[in-house]
Design a protein around this motif. Sequence first.
Motif, mmCIF file in Angstrom:
data_model
loop_
_atom_site.group_PDB
_atom_site.id
_atom_site.type_symbol
_atom_site.label_atom_id
_atom_site.label_comp_id
_atom_site.label_asym_id
_atom_site.label_seq_id
_atom_site.Cartn_x
_atom_site.Cartn_y
_atom_site.Cartn_z
ATOM 1 N N ILE A 90 1.315 -1.269 -0.050
ATOM 2 C CA ILE A 90 0.037 0.138 -0.224
ATOM 3 C C ILE A 90 1.099 0.923 0.323
ATOM 4 O O ILE A 90 0.462 2.210 -0.960
ATOM 5 N N PHE A 91 1.963 0.980 0.686
ATOM 6 C CA PHE A 91 2.909 2.631 1.061
ATOM 7 C C PHE A 91 4.045 2.258 -0.017
ATOM 8 O O PHE A 91 4.783 1.116 0.445
ATOM 9 N N SER A 92 4.701 3.499 -0.582
ATOM 10 C CA SER A 92 5.882 3.033 -0.494
ATOM 11 C C SER A 92 7.259 2.585 0.010
ATOM 12 O O SER A 92 8.245 2.376 -0.489
ATOM 13 N N ASN A 93 6.959 3.122 1.107
ATOM 14 C CA ASN A 93 7.900 3.193 2.400
ATOM 15 C C ASN A 93 7.373 4.243 3.647
ATOM 16 O O ASN A 93 5.903 4.591 4.054
ATOM 17 N N ILE A 94 7.915 3.876 4.637
ATOM 18 C CA ILE A 94 7.385 3.936 6.158
ATOM 19 C C ILE A 94 6.959 5.642 6.189
ATOM 20 O O ILE A 94 6.318 5.806 6.772
ATOM 21 N N GLN A 95 8.169 6.496 5.374
ATOM 22 C CA GLN A 95 7.609 7.909 5.368
ATOM 23 C C GLN A 95 5.993 8.030 4.723
ATOM 24 O O GLN A 95 5.221 8.641 5.566
ATOM 25 N N GLU A 96 5.981 7.720 4.159
ATOM 26 C CA GLU A 96 4.960 7.140 2.872
ATOM 27 C C GLU A 96 3.470 6.809 3.903
ATOM 28 O O GLU A 96 2.596 7.470 4.282
ATOM 29 N N ALA A 97 3.656 5.857 4.523
ATOM 30 C CA ALA A 97 3.155 5.385 5.560
ATOM 31 C C ALA A 97 2.155 5.812 6.800
ATOM 32 O O ALA A 97 1.814 6.371 7.605
ATOM 33 N N SER A 98 3.861 6.459 7.471
ATOM 34 C CA SER A 98 3.711 7.776 8.654
ATOM 35 C C SER A 98 3.261 8.919 8.012
ATOM 36 O O SER A 98 1.782 9.347 8.977
ATOM 37 N N GLU A 99 2.942 9.661 6.831
ATOM 38 C CA GLU A 99 2.246 10.444 6.530
ATOM 39 C C GLU A 99 0.206 10.380 6.344
ATOM 40 O O GLU A 99 -0.428 11.086 6.986
ATOM 41 N N ARG A 100 0.175 9.758 5.726
ATOM 42 C CA ARG A 100 -1.544 8.849 5.752
ATOM 43 C C ARG A 100 -1.741 8.046 7.255
ATOM 44 O O ARG A 100 -2.681 8.293 7.428
ATOM 45 N N LEU A 101 -0.592 7.918 7.910
ATOM 46 C CA LEU A 101 -1.912 7.664 9.567
ATOM 47 C C LEU A 101 -2.003 9.032 10.343
ATOM 48 O O LEU A 101 -2.716 8.582 10.855
ATOM 49 N N ASP A 102 -1.007 10.250 9.896
ATOM 50 C CA ASP A 102 -1.203 11.190 10.017
ATOM 51 C C ASP A 102 -2.556 11.943 10.100
ATOM 52 O O ASP A 102 -3.395 12.472 10.627
ATOM 53 N N ALA A 103 -3.001 11.293 8.256
ATOM 54 C CA ALA A 103 -4.182 11.945 8.160
ATOM 55 C C ALA A 103 -5.198 11.506 8.465
ATOM 56 O O ALA A 103 -6.096 12.094 8.878
ATOM 57 N N ILE A 104 -4.973 10.201 8.752
ATOM 58 C CA ILE A 104 -6.932 9.354 8.975
ATOM 59 C C ILE A 104 -6.810 10.026 9.994
ATOM 60 O O ILE A 104 -7.667 10.114 10.397
#
Length: 161
Positions: free
Chosen positions: A10-24
């Motif tokens: 779903i995510f290309s890297n940890i940074q993207e996962a972190s940003e999406r979780l923050d947005a949620i």
Amino acid sequence: MDGKQEKPQIFSNIQEASERLDAIIENSFDGIYITDGMPNTIKVNRAYETITGLDRADMLGKNMEELERGNVISVSGSLMAIREKRVVTLEQEFKTGKKAVITSSPICDKEGQIIMVVTNVRDLTEIYHLREEMGSYLRQSSVVVEKALRIDGRFWRINTE
């Protein structure tokens, strides 16, 4: 194929996962308040600010014991969840006069140590206001009903409480 299905990435890297979780978290309708296991405040979303009337800048980095002692909050669900090592749901009042129902859920590491507490916050201010209005309406309507029930000089009282 060996019978195992590969999970889609779903995510290309940890940074993207972190940003999406923050947005949620930030876009959740419920207030979200996260502490570490000590319990120091590490995350507060916009809905929490709206529901409580408190500013996240005044909360971040603060320990829940300090916020409780300072009467910023009436009682800390995070502290209770840590002490009792279980999910806790309670009513909380804030220095702004607003009220909410909160559920604080401890999160443990592999060794069973509480490393975070996630608290969901639901606004009760409007519910309390509606309950008060309904009580007032029932009291007023009972007077009308009592007057209507006068029969043959007798008075029948209806208890609405």
